[in-house]
Design a protein around this motif. Structure first.
Motif, PDB file in Angstrom:
ATOM      1  N   GLU A 136       0.786  -1.050   0.062  1.00  0.00           N
ATOM      2  CA  GLU A 136      -0.153  -0.161  -0.020  1.00  0.00           C
ATOM      3  C   GLU A 136       1.011   1.249   0.093  1.00  0.00           C
ATOM      4  O   GLU A 136       0.301   2.410  -0.129  1.00  0.00           O
ATOM      5  N   PHE A 137       2.154   1.135   0.239  1.00  0.00           N
ATOM      6  CA  PHE A 137       3.182   2.213   0.258  1.00  0.00           C
ATOM      7  C   PHE A 137       4.020   2.421  -0.766  1.00  0.00           C
ATOM      8  O   PHE A 137       4.308   1.219  -1.522  1.00  0.00           O
ATOM      9  N   ASP A 138       4.400   3.713  -0.991  1.00  0.00           N
ATOM     10  CA  ASP A 138       5.514   3.826  -2.182  1.00  0.00           C
ATOM     11  C   ASP A 138       6.751   3.526  -1.354  1.00  0.00           C
ATOM     12  O   ASP A 138       7.218   3.649  -0.186  1.00  0.00           O
ATOM     13  N   GLU A 139       7.656   2.777  -2.409  1.00  0.00           N
ATOM     14  CA  GLU A 139       8.856   2.349  -1.945  1.00  0.00           C
ATOM     15  C   GLU A 139      10.192   2.665  -2.835  1.00  0.00           C
ATOM     16  O   GLU A 139      10.045   2.352  -3.993  1.00  0.00           O
ATOM     17  N   PHE A 140      10.884   3.787  -2.110  1.00  0.00           N
ATOM     18  CA  PHE A 140      12.157   4.145  -2.917  1.00  0.00           C
ATOM     19  C   PHE A 140      13.263   3.511  -2.285  1.00  0.00           C
ATOM     20  O   PHE A 140      13.704   3.255  -1.283  1.00  0.00           O
ATOM     21  N   THR A 141      13.981   2.790  -3.507  1.00  0.00           N
ATOM     22  CA  THR A 141      15.163   1.876  -3.096  1.00  0.00           C
ATOM     23  C   THR A 141      16.253   2.403  -3.990  1.00  0.00           C
ATOM     24  O   THR A 141      16.403   2.688  -5.213  1.00  0.00           O
ATOM     25  N   VAL A 142      17.341   2.771  -3.038  1.00  0.00           N
ATOM     26  CA  VAL A 142      18.758   3.359  -3.683  1.00  0.00           C
ATOM     27  C   VAL A 142      19.824   2.181  -3.395  1.00  0.00           C
ATOM     28  O   VAL A 142      20.044   1.812  -2.272  1.00  0.00           O
ATOM     29  N   VAL A 143      20.375   1.502  -4.494  1.00  0.00           N
ATOM     30  CA  VAL A 143      21.312   0.622  -4.293  1.00  0.00           C
ATOM     31  C   VAL A 143      22.788   1.193  -4.108  1.00  0.00           C
ATOM     32  O   VAL A 143      22.996   2.172  -5.007  1.00  0.00           O
ATOM     33  N   LEU A 144      23.296   0.664  -3.098  1.00  0.00           N
ATOM     34  CA  LEU A 144      24.590   1.245  -2.789  1.00  0.00           C
ATOM     35  C   LEU A 144      25.721   0.287  -3.396  1.00  0.00           C
ATOM     36  O   LEU A 144      26.911   0.733  -3.725  1.00  0.00           O
ATOM     37  N   GLU A 145      25.539  -0.955  -3.307  1.00  0.00           N
ATOM     38  CA  GLU A 145      26.691  -1.951  -3.663  1.00  0.00           C
ATOM     39  C   GLU A 145      25.819  -3.195  -4.525  1.00  0.00           C
ATOM     40  O   GLU A 145      24.753  -3.489  -4.151  1.00  0.00           O
ATOM     41  N   GLY A 146      26.530  -3.773  -5.609  1.00  0.00           N
ATOM     42  CA  GLY A 146      25.733  -4.686  -6.202  1.00  0.00           C
ATOM     43  C   GLY A 146      24.597  -4.477  -7.077  1.00  0.00           C
ATOM     44  O   GLY A 146      24.645  -3.197  -7.593  1.00  0.00           O
ATOM     45  N   SER A 147      23.877  -5.299  -7.353  1.00  0.00           N
ATOM     46  CA  SER A 147      22.652  -4.826  -8.176  1.00  0.00           C
ATOM     47  C   SER A 147      21.525  -5.649  -7.285  1.00  0.00           C
ATOM     48  O   SER A 147      21.370  -6.707  -6.735  1.00  0.00           O
ATOM     49  N   CYS A 164      10.262   3.931   2.715  1.00  0.00           N
ATOM     50  CA  CYS A 164       8.840   3.661   2.381  1.00  0.00           C
ATOM     51  C   CYS A 164       7.920   4.868   2.804  1.00  0.00           C
ATOM     52  O   CYS A 164       8.174   5.227   4.087  1.00  0.00           O
ATOM     53  N   VAL A 165       7.102   5.361   2.027  1.00  0.00           N
ATOM     54  CA  VAL A 165       6.047   6.421   2.525  1.00  0.00           C
ATOM     55  C   VAL A 165       4.669   5.891   2.246  1.00  0.00           C
ATOM     56  O   VAL A 165       4.376   5.660   0.952  1.00  0.00           O
ATOM     57  N   PRO A 166       3.827   5.811   3.002  1.00  0.00           N
ATOM     58  CA  PRO A 166       3.954   5.843   4.734  1.00  0.00           C
ATOM     59  C   PRO A 166       4.838   4.593   5.061  1.00  0.00           C
ATOM     60  O   PRO A 166       5.061   3.708   4.192  1.00  0.00           O
ATOM     61  N   ALA A 167       5.186   4.331   6.229  1.00  0.00           N
ATOM     62  CA  ALA A 167       6.238   3.477   6.829  1.00  0.00           C
ATOM     63  C   ALA A 167       5.689   2.216   6.432  1.00  0.00           C
ATOM     64  O   ALA A 167       4.469   1.764   6.388  1.00  0.00           O
ATOM     65  N   PHE A 168       6.626   1.222   6.194  1.00  0.00           N
ATOM     66  CA  PHE A 168       6.268  -0.102   5.957  1.00  0.00           C
ATOM     67  C   PHE A 168       5.861  -0.722   7.150  1.00  0.00           C
ATOM     68  O   PHE A 168       6.286  -0.379   8.334  1.00  0.00           O
ATOM     69  N   ALA A 169       4.660  -1.480   6.836  1.00  0.00           N
ATOM     70  CA  ALA A 169       4.093  -2.323   8.059  1.00  0.00           C
ATOM     71  C   ALA A 169       3.611  -3.642   7.602  1.00  0.00           C
ATOM     72  O   ALA A 169       3.227  -3.840   6.315  1.00  0.00           O
ATOM     73  N   PRO A 170       3.936  -4.591   8.219  1.00  0.00           N
ATOM     74  CA  PRO A 170       3.374  -6.090   7.857  1.00  0.00           C
ATOM     75  C   PRO A 170       2.182  -6.364   7.269  1.00  0.00           C
ATOM     76  O   PRO A 170       1.953  -6.919   6.538  1.00  0.00           O
ATOM     77  N   ASP A 171       1.175  -5.394   7.912  1.00  0.00           N
ATOM     78  CA  ASP A 171      -0.099  -5.522   7.510  1.00  0.00           C
ATOM     79  C   ASP A 171      -0.483  -4.722   6.068  1.00  0.00           C
ATOM     80  O   ASP A 171      -1.522  -4.674   5.719  1.00  0.00           O
ATOM     81  N   ARG A 231       1.945  -9.533   1.162  1.00  0.00           N
ATOM     82  CA  ARG A 231       2.940 -10.697   0.537  1.00  0.00           C
ATOM     83  C   ARG A 231       2.319 -11.652  -0.063  1.00  0.00           C
ATOM     84  O   ARG A 231       1.164 -12.169   0.598  1.00  0.00           O
ATOM     85  N   ALA A 232       2.681 -12.425  -1.357  1.00  0.00           N
ATOM     86  CA  ALA A 232       2.016 -13.540  -1.628  1.00  0.00           C
ATOM     87  C   ALA A 232       1.702 -14.517  -0.730  1.00  0.00           C
ATOM     88  O   ALA A 232       0.784 -15.287  -0.719  1.00  0.00           O
ATOM     89  N   ASP A 233       2.787 -14.847   0.246  1.00  0.00           N
ATOM     90  CA  ASP A 233       3.160 -15.866   1.018  1.00  0.00           C
ATOM     91  C   ASP A 233       1.868 -15.497   2.187  1.00  0.00           C
ATOM     92  O   ASP A 233       1.366 -16.791   3.115  1.00  0.00           O
ATOM     93  N   GLU A 234       1.438 -14.508   2.354  1.00  0.00           N
ATOM     94  CA  GLU A 234       0.506 -14.284   3.497  1.00  0.00           C
ATOM     95  C   GLU A 234      -0.967 -13.760   2.713  1.00  0.00           C
ATOM     96  O   GLU A 234      -1.959 -14.255   3.676  1.00  0.00           O
ATOM     97  N   ASP A 235      -0.862 -13.396   1.545  1.00  0.00           N
ATOM     98  CA  ASP A 235      -2.445 -13.002   0.969  1.00  0.00           C
ATOM     99  C   ASP A 235      -2.820 -13.805  -0.220  1.00  0.00           C
ATOM    100  O   ASP A 235      -4.013 -14.039  -0.215  1.00  0.00           O
ATOM    101  N   HIS A 236      -2.055 -14.328  -0.638  1.00  0.00           N
ATOM    102  CA  HIS A 236      -2.364 -15.367  -1.805  1.00  0.00           C
ATOM    103  C   HIS A 236      -3.160 -14.563  -2.822  1.00  0.00           C
ATOM    104  O   HIS A 236      -4.066 -15.188  -3.449  1.00  0.00           O
ATOM    105  N   ASN A 237      -2.851 -13.326  -3.146  1.00  0.00           N
ATOM    106  CA  ASN A 237      -3.792 -12.456  -3.791  1.00  0.00           C
ATOM    107  C   ASN A 237      -2.839 -11.410  -4.687  1.00  0.00           C
ATOM    108  O   ASN A 237      -3.251 -10.351  -4.382  1.00  0.00           O
TER     109      ASN A 237
END
Length: 125
Positions: free
Chosen positions: A52-63, A103-110, A114-120
């Motif tokens: 439900e949140f936007d996730e901005f990911t900045v890769v520092l090393e590797g890929s 993550c905006v708003p903050a990451f929360a498990p609910d 994830r597929a293994d939790e919601d299967h949807n």
């Protein structure tokens, strides 16, 4: 007054990935944003998700590889990617990566759905 965050909070997760949260639900009780440093080993994968949140990911090393409805995207060190809330994504590594996740708003498990939790979730096949 500025508040020093003296150290991140380690969040245990399976699969060999490490998460060190500097701001968010666990580290600071903040639900507006989460900021975490992550290290994912070679061959690591995360379940498909439609957060439900936007996730901005900045890769520092590797890929980092990011699957979406448009196919896979490789994000190399020095690059960033944004996955918007409601988009189907799956993160994984081939050779390993060190990266920051905001993550905006903050990451929360609910709210990660994830597929293994919601299967949807989106099925690209």
């Amino acid at each position: 007054m500025p508040e020093l965050i003296p150290a991140p909070v380690h969040i245990p997760v399976p699969g060999g990935k490490t998460i060190e949260e500097y701001a968010g639900h666990v580290a600071t009780g903040d639900d507006r944003v989460s900021i975490a440093h992550m290290v994912a080993p070679a061959g690591w994968t995360e379940p498909e998700q439609t957060p439900e949140f936007d996730e901005f990911t900045v890769v520092l090393e590797g890929s980092l590889m990011v699957d979406s409805e448009n196919g896979p995207t490789r994000v190399n060190a020095g690059q960033a990617i944004v996955a918007r809330g409601g988009e189907w994504v799956r993160y994984y590594t081939e050779d390993g990566a060190r990266y920051m996740s905001i993550c905006v708003p903050a990451f929360a498990p609910d709210t990660v759905h994830r597929a293994d939790e919601d299967h949807n979730v989106y099925d690209p096949e």
